[in-house]
Scaffold this motif. Sequence first.
Motif, short mmCIF file in Angstrom:
data_model
loop_
_atom_site.label_atom_id
_atom_site.label_comp_id
_atom_site.label_asym_id
_atom_site.label_seq_id
_atom_site.Cartn_x
_atom_site.Cartn_y
_atom_site.Cartn_z
N ASN A 113 0.83 -1.21 0.00
CA ASN A 113 0.00 0.00 0.00
C ASN A 113 0.87 1.26 0.00
O ASN A 113 0.57 2.23 -0.71
N ALA A 116 2.48 1.63 -3.42
CA ALA A 116 1.50 2.09 -4.40
C ALA A 116 1.31 3.60 -4.30
O ALA A 116 1.20 4.29 -5.33
N GLU A 117 1.30 4.11 -3.10
CA GLU A 117 1.18 5.57 -2.91
C GLU A 117 2.40 6.29 -3.48
O GLU A 117 2.27 7.33 -4.14
N THR A 121 0.20 4.54 -7.97
CA THR A 121 -0.50 3.46 -8.66
C THR A 121 -1.33 2.68 -7.65
O THR A 121 -1.64 3.20 -6.57
N THR A 122 -1.69 1.45 -7.95
CA THR A 122 -2.54 0.65 -7.07
C THR A 122 -1.76 -0.56 -6.55
O THR A 122 -0.76 -0.97 -7.16
N SER A 124 -2.55 -3.57 -6.82
CA SER A 124 -2.58 -4.61 -7.85
C SER A 124 -1.43 -4.44 -8.83
O SER A 124 -0.85 -5.44 -9.31
N ARG A 460 -12.81 -5.29 -0.45
CA ARG A 460 -11.62 -5.81 -1.13
C ARG A 460 -10.94 -6.94 -0.35
O ARG A 460 -9.72 -7.08 -0.35
#
Length: 509
Positions: A113, A116-117, A121-122, A124, A460
């Motif tokens: 997480n 991703a930040e 992006t994400t 995934s 999720r």
Amino acid sequence: MLETLVKQGDDHTEAAHLLSGDYNAMEMSSLSPASSEDKNVVHIETRHVDDTGQGESSASVSRGVEEDMIPISALGAQIEYRTYQIRWFGLVQLVLLNIIVSWDWLSFSAVANTAAEYYNTTPSVINWLSTGFLFAFVVGSPFTIYSLHRGGPRLAIVIAALLILLGNWIRYSGSRTSPPSFGLTMFGQILIGLAQPFVLSVPTHYSDLWFTPRGRVSATALMSLANPFGGALGQLVNPFLAPNSSRIPNMVLYVALISTLATLPSFFVPAKPPTPVSASSTHTSPTLRQTFQLLAHNPTFYLIALPYSIYVGLFNSLSSLLTQILTPYSFSETSSGIAGALLILVGLLAAAITSPIIDRTKAYLPFLKTLVPVIALNYIAFIWAPGTRTAAAPYIILSILGAASFSLVPIALEFLVEVTFPVGPEASSTVCWAGGQLLGGVFIVVSDELKAGSGADPPRNMGRALVFQAVVAVAVVPCVLVLGWVGDVGRGRLEVDKGLAREREREEG
């Protein structure tokens, strides 16, 4: 027809030295009188000494001596097999390389997480850093088999070291650009992924080349299981190195520095021992074409390789996605990292107990038939563990799963060498590891697709992915349970080392 008498020695085995840290010189000797029942029995004297030249050639054995008669086609001659202290340098270096390559693999998964930040992006997309790494293993596997077959462990170790060095510093460059370059980071990750087969497939070949039959399982365990230990370090340490997104570049830098220090000694690992350490280490492996023909027509290979690859794939998927599996249920990234560390560290402890037992007993089959159902049952139990929202259930189940999974690795790899002999150990191990990495990548993609939507309870969550993993784990259990009824479970390499190969051929003839 020669018949070699086999005598196995006392409790001070090389396996005990391997896992206890006692690396004193090992001596092996045996001398048995010819049997009066068979006039064809020929007296052969062998000595097994360390590289100091110390050893015994009589039946009387000093304290700490390990006995093992090794068959040789010689009459009235004394044959010496030596073990060399320098083997520990190569073993330690392979341990370091396996630790760092796995730490590199899970560098971003443990902070998915946060990463991703940072890369805007994400999670995934961050998963593809793990998935691409696993697929790169498959691409590098054919080159691994060729390099091990032609150049032995040293060539593979040097190639791996170069790829790890390049990959780490390219990843760091990608994290320092403005804006951060996910593509450059991915390229570095793929280079490290190409390095992994060169270090993960070497242990069985290295132990076959440098260690005696009484220590090979433990040697393979130490080198192979260092790989998931590196993953545990990544799961445990990286969340502290990158508590927020701005610290991601520093995390990548620290890992790159550690990787550099770990790889530099690789260039000084010797190619092979000056003289053979056992009878089986003198045999010439079939050509690559013959190797794959032999594997293709060996049903036992399939029955072991399939569950092994499946469980390696499931373990890779679970390790990569553990943070995303637990955080929807109010677990923090740090708590998820502790769960991943327990999965691996408890497994290492269990393997440290089971490996010397296997070295002494060679009870490969009973252990396999016990461990595989235990692994499947734990994947079933883990379906409900995150939903408890307490640490106890995931921690306990993952600890048991780790203990069974890690104990399985060296047992299965060494048993594969036995049942596929005279195929070289590099072939079966590389094929199995490549299958595990490929399936791991596939399982990550499938599990990500099975992730619940933002409207689910909790949002999720990966409950369906856990069910998928459990179904796959249970499906391959029968493969191991039918061993002994289907396929040949003879231990070819061990029989050569103990002088039973000729006896078996005579009985079957």
